[in-house]
Design a protein around this motif. Structure first.
Motif, PDB file in Angstrom:
ATOM      1  N   SER A  23      25.613  -4.735  29.350  1.00 42.45           N
ATOM      2  CA  SER A  23      24.900  -5.918  29.821  1.00 42.45           C
ATOM      3  C   SER A  23      24.445  -5.691  31.251  1.00 42.45           C
ATOM      4  CB  SER A  23      25.783  -7.171  29.737  1.00 42.45           C
ATOM      5  OG  SER A  23      26.840  -7.109  30.681  1.00 42.45           O
TER       6      SER A  23
ATOM      7  N   LYS B 141       9.095  -4.790  26.107  1.00 45.86           N
ATOM      8  CA  LYS B 141      10.139  -5.428  25.304  1.00 45.86           C
ATOM      9  C   LYS B 141      10.897  -4.438  24.431  1.00 45.86           C
ATOM     10  CE  LYS B 141       7.990  -9.996  25.301  1.00 45.86           C
ATOM     11  NZ  LYS B 141       7.499 -11.139  24.511  1.00 45.86           N
TER      12      LYS B 141
ATOM     13  N   LYS C  62      15.793  -3.929  26.290  1.00 40.77           N
ATOM     14  CA  LYS C  62      16.405  -4.468  25.075  1.00 40.77           C
ATOM     15  C   LYS C  62      17.864  -4.861  25.281  1.00 40.77           C
ATOM     16  CE  LYS C  62      17.455   0.242  23.578  1.00 40.77           C
ATOM     17  NZ  LYS C  62      17.250   1.273  22.534  1.00 40.77           N
ATOM     18  N   TYR C  63      18.300  -4.903  26.503  1.00 48.04           N
ATOM     19  CA  TYR C  63      19.711  -5.135  26.769  1.00 48.04           C
ATOM     20  C   TYR C  63      20.015  -6.621  26.958  1.00 48.04           C
ATOM     21  CZ  TYR C  63      19.553  -0.126  27.174  1.00 48.04           C
ATOM     22  OH  TYR C  63      19.353   1.201  26.896  1.00 48.04           O
ATOM     23  N   ASN C  64      21.262  -6.925  27.218  1.00 45.89           N
ATOM     24  CA  ASN C  64      21.700  -8.304  27.414  1.00 45.89           C
ATOM     25  C   ASN C  64      21.636  -8.616  28.905  1.00 45.89           C
ATOM     26  OD1 ASN C  64      22.716  -8.492  24.546  1.00 45.89           O
ATOM     27  ND2 ASN C  64      24.061  -6.880  25.312  1.00 45.89           N
ATOM     28  N   TYR C  65      20.741  -9.517  29.283  1.00 49.31           N
ATOM     29  CA  TYR C  65      20.490  -9.794  30.689  1.00 49.31           C
ATOM     30  C   TYR C  65      20.959 -11.195  31.078  1.00 49.31           C
ATOM     31  CZ  TYR C  65      17.276  -5.792  30.615  1.00 49.31           C
ATOM     32  OH  TYR C  65      16.723  -4.539  30.493  1.00 49.31           O
TER      33      TYR C  65
ATOM     34  N   PRO D 297      13.001 -10.025  27.838  1.00 45.87           N
ATOM     35  CA  PRO D 297      13.544 -10.557  26.579  1.00 45.87           C
ATOM     36  C   PRO D 297      15.074 -10.561  26.571  1.00 45.87           C
ATOM     37  CG  PRO D 297      12.759  -8.313  26.276  1.00 45.87           C
ATOM     38  CD  PRO D 297      12.350  -8.719  27.662  1.00 45.87           C
ATOM     39  N   PHE D 298      15.635 -11.384  25.717  1.00 46.12           N
ATOM     40  CA  PHE D 298      17.093 -11.461  25.530  1.00 46.12           C
ATOM     41  C   PHE D 298      17.818 -11.820  26.823  1.00 46.12           C
ATOM     42  CE2 PHE D 298      15.460  -7.907  22.849  1.00 46.12           C
ATOM     43  CZ  PHE D 298      15.467  -8.587  21.635  1.00 46.12           C
ATOM     44  N   ALA D 299      17.209 -12.656  27.642  1.00 47.80           N
ATOM     45  CA  ALA D 299      17.783 -12.942  28.951  1.00 47.80           C
ATOM     46  C   ALA D 299      18.336 -14.356  29.030  1.00 47.80           C
ATOM     47  CB  ALA D 299      16.732 -12.741  30.041  1.00 47.80           C
ATOM     48  N   GLU D 300      19.458 -14.494  29.750  1.00 47.30           N
ATOM     49  CA  GLU D 300      20.021 -15.790  30.074  1.00 47.30           C
ATOM     50  C   GLU D 300      19.732 -16.090  31.546  1.00 47.30           C
ATOM     51  OE1 GLU D 300      24.099 -16.351  28.916  1.00 47.30           O
ATOM     52  OE2 GLU D 300      23.890 -15.007  27.194  1.00 47.30           O
TER      53      GLU D 300
END
Length: 244
Positions: free
Chosen positions: A87, A179, A183-186, A210-213
């Motif tokens: 992450s 994208k 591709k990881y968890n951000y 993408p895939f970001a909080e």
């Protein structure tokens, strides 16, 4: 490494920590340092690989956030295929290309002026621009913070040339949003009270990745890990645990 202060103590309650000084700063002695974020990112990747640290979470603040973003882009290359980035946490950071003001001009001038004075006085000081790094509460509760920062700077003998090149690297950094690669968890963390880097820079980064909080805080400054190390350590720990 020394500038993490109490944050190191708090975060180490939850996980093992590896701090890497960027070339030209702290324990990584070099006169010229780097002038490209991608070079810093490769330095970090080679350091991790050489020390056989292949499974890790990544976190960076401000310029370190840019380096972390770039690492998450580069690590998709075949050379790093055996490394497992779980992450990525980006704090108080920015990138060019969004047509936003990336830094407030008054603190930038004071930082540059402080560096200029250091060529005359022999050492830089945080006195002129410290109020743009931390919140009002921290200025009251951590009255010795400027002296602590200055003592670290004096002890670790930062190269002024490397520092200027570091500022240039940050100024011209532009994340290449792809994208398929990012591709990881951000997790992006920012405070509305950031007086150095306008906080909407983080919002634009979060929107593009993408895939970001996203975590938006109040009443903290740019250096959120100094302002509230307990809070930030807890946020990071809760995020990291999702991907263990």
């Amino acid at each position: 490494m020394s500038f993490w202060l109490d944050f190191e103590h708090e975060l180490s309650k939850f996980c093992d920590i590896i701090f890497i000084d960027l070339l030209g700063t702290g324990g990584s002695k070099d006169l010229f340092g780097r002038v490209h974020i991608s070079k810093f990112a490769l330095d970090v990747l080679y350091t991790l690989k050489k020390n056989n640290i292949l499974n890790f979470h990544l976190a960076g603040i401000s310029l370190g956030g840019m380096v972390s973003l770039e690492i998450s882009r580069l690590i998709s290359n075949e050379e790093w295929m055996n490394m497992n980035l779980k992450s990525v946490c980006i704090m108080s950071s920015s990138s060019s290309g969004f047509n936003l003001k990336r830094i407030n001009y008054k603190p930038l001038f004071l930082i540059l002026f402080s560096v200029f004075l250091s060529f005359i006085k022999g050492k830089p000081s945080h006195k002129l621009f410290s109020k743009y790094l931390i919140s009002n509460d921290s200025k009251v509760n951590k009255k010795q913070i400027v002296k602590i920062w200055d003592d670290i700077w004096k002890k670790e003998s930062f190269s002024k040339i490397a520092l200027i090149r570091q500022l240039l690297a940050a100024a011209f950094y532009r994340i290449k949003v792809n994208k398929k690669i990012l591709k990881y968890n951000y997790l992006f963390i920012v405070s509305k009270g950031d007086l150095l880097v306008p906080w909407n820079n983080t919002i634009f980064l979060w929107d593009k990745v993408p895939f970001a909080e996203l975590c938006i805080l109040d009443n903290l400054g740019h250096d959120i890990t100094t302002d509230d190390p307990v809070l930030i350590s807890g946020i990071l720990n809760n995020f990291f645990k999702k991907f263990e």
